[in-house]
Design an enzyme around this catalytic site. Structure first.
Site, PDB file in Angstrom:
ATOM      1  CG  ASN A  45      -2.190  -0.817   0.936  1.00 26.34           C
ATOM      2  OD1 ASN A  45      -3.033  -0.423   0.137  1.00 26.34           O
ATOM      3  ND2 ASN A  45      -2.293  -1.970   1.583  1.00 26.34           N
ATOM      4  CG  MET A 121       0.504  -5.375  10.931  1.00 29.17           C
ATOM      5  SD  MET A 121      -1.191  -5.125  10.374  1.00 29.17           S
ATOM      6  CE  MET A 121      -1.953  -6.579  11.052  1.00 29.17           C
ATOM      7  CG  LEU A 124      -0.972   3.639  16.665  1.00 29.71           C
ATOM      8  CD1 LEU A 124      -1.344   4.425  15.419  1.00 29.71           C
ATOM      9  CD2 LEU A 124       0.507   3.831  17.007  1.00 29.71           C
ATOM     10  CG  HIS A 140      -9.735  -2.555   8.926  1.00 27.01           C
ATOM     11  ND1 HIS A 140      -8.892  -3.145   9.847  1.00 27.01           N
ATOM     12  CD2 HIS A 140     -10.848  -3.330   8.878  1.00 27.01           C
ATOM     13  CE1 HIS A 140      -9.472  -4.230  10.340  1.00 27.01           C
ATOM     14  NE2 HIS A 140     -10.653  -4.359   9.766  1.00 27.01           N
ATOM     15  CB  THR A 172     -11.341   7.826  16.350  1.00 26.84           C
ATOM     16  OG1 THR A 172     -11.849   6.493  16.311  1.00 26.84           O
ATOM     17  CG2 THR A 172     -11.917   8.664  15.225  1.00 26.84           C
ATOM     18  CG  ASP A 176      -9.432  -1.799  12.901  1.00 25.29           C
ATOM     19  OD1 ASP A 176      -8.489  -1.132  12.465  1.00 25.29           O
ATOM     20  OD2 ASP A 176      -9.316  -2.975  13.288  1.00 25.29           O
TER      21      ASP A 176
HETATM   22  C1  GRF Z   1      -3.214  -4.717   3.950  1.00 25.64           C
HETATM   23  O1  GRF Z   1      -4.187  -5.660   3.615  1.00 25.64           O
HETATM   24  C2  GRF Z   1      -3.771  -3.686   4.895  1.00 25.64           C
HETATM   25  O2  GRF Z   1      -5.103  -3.367   4.652  1.00 25.64           O
HETATM   26  C3  GRF Z   1      -3.653  -4.406   6.218  1.00 25.64           C
HETATM   27  O3  GRF Z   1      -2.436  -5.097   6.148  1.00 25.64           O
HETATM   28  C4  GRF Z   1      -2.111  -5.347   4.789  1.00 25.64           C
HETATM   29  C5  GRF Z   1      -0.796  -4.694   4.544  1.00 25.64           C
HETATM   30  O4  GRF Z   1      -0.298  -4.965   3.281  1.00 25.64           O
HETATM   31  N1  GRF Z   1      -3.762  -3.497   7.330  1.00 25.64           N
HETATM   32  P1  GRF Z   1       0.909  -4.120   2.723  1.00 25.64           P
HETATM   33  O5  GRF Z   1       2.005  -4.124   3.777  1.00 25.64           O
HETATM   34  O6  GRF Z   1       0.422  -2.740   2.431  1.00 25.64           O
HETATM   35  O7  GRF Z   1       1.349  -4.847   1.483  1.00 25.64           O
END
Ligand code: GRF
Length: 245
Positions: A45, A121, A124, A140, A172, A176
């Site tokens: 991402n 992951m 916070l 998420h 917030t 999630d």
């Molecule tokens: C993604 O599915 C994101 O939504 C979730 O963890 C995954 C992370 O993938 N929180 P990446 O590290 O962005 O490849």
């Protein structure tokens, strides 16, 4: 010409029960929006945001990628792109609070306008989240409010939903949860494993997250009654296989 990051000095950008965003954080409306991205692993991402920022010529720059794990694979890719990288290893800190203080210190060195969680992951603390009100965004892998927490794809398969997806939202203190910027929907197919579903959702994540961040850096996002409004009445629902951006 539109001010980059116009939303950031707007007083309506105040999530309920949170202090008003300080305008002093944003010294110049003319500089490109500064983005810091937090990752824990692969960072796909993060890559989709970096690529879109560059290829679509956003009024923005990814100024740092920070991980809580030294072996986060995305760090090497970010460094190859010439982006500053840092690691704040959560295992080095005796408590969640201590880690969050160290993380905030590292983030703040880069003076970001927005902090983007991209597969970060760690839960916070409320104190950390309050320090970035209206500036902290997460993706998420479910259609919130369904399936918060971990193992979202297995959760979705276990209850037999026919559509699944992802949500980009302001963060917030509630895990999630928070005003929704955009969502992406994918079908659930007969015989899907959690891995099948994860890879289908990831495809749509890579469209939804950059689109939402682009609206932010273009200063098009407002919060009204704790709901997101995007200037131009943009379509904020994405479908796999659908051509709209
Ligand atoms: C993604 O599915 C994101 O939504 C979730 O963890 C995954 C992370 O993938 N929180 P990446 O590290 O962005 O490849």
């Amino acid at each position: 010409m539109k001010k980059p990051c116009a939303a950031r000095d707007d007083a309506v950008f105040c999530l309920s029960n949170c202090p008003t965003l300080s305008t002093s954080l944003f010294p110049s409306a003319d500089e490109p929006c500064r983005l810091v991205i937090l990752i824990s692993g692969r960072g796909s991402n993060m890559q989709s945001i970096v690529d879109a920022c560059r290829n679509e010529n956003w009024p923005a720059r990814v100024v740092a990628v920070i991980a809580n794990k030294p072996d986060a694979a995305g760090l090497a890719w970010a460094a190859e792109q010439g982006i500053a990288t840092a690691v704040v290893p959560h295992r080095d800190y005796p408590s969640r609070e201590a880690f969050d203080v160290a993380l905030a210190r590292e983030i703040d060195r880069h003076e970001p306008h927005y902090v983007l969680l991209a597969g970060f992951m760690r839960v916070l603390t409320t104190g950390f989240v309050a320090g970035y009100t209206g500036r902290l965004v997460n993706i998420h892998p479910s259609l919130l409010p369904a399936f918060p927490g971990l193992h979202t794809h297995a959760q979705a398969l276990a209850v037999g939903v026919q559509a699944h997806g992802c949500t980009v939202h302001f963060v917030t203190p509630v895990l999630d949860h928070g005003p929704i910027l955009a969502q992406g929907v994918v079908p659930v197919r007969a015989g899907d494993t959690p891995e099948d579903l994860a890879s289908r959702v990831l495809q749509i994540e890579h469209r939804v997250y950059p689109a939402a961040v682009r609206w932010l850096v273009e200063g098009r996002v407002r919060l009204v009654d704790n709901l997101v409004r995007v200037e131009g009445d943009t379509q904020r629902l994405f479908f796999l296989g659908d051509a709209h951006e």
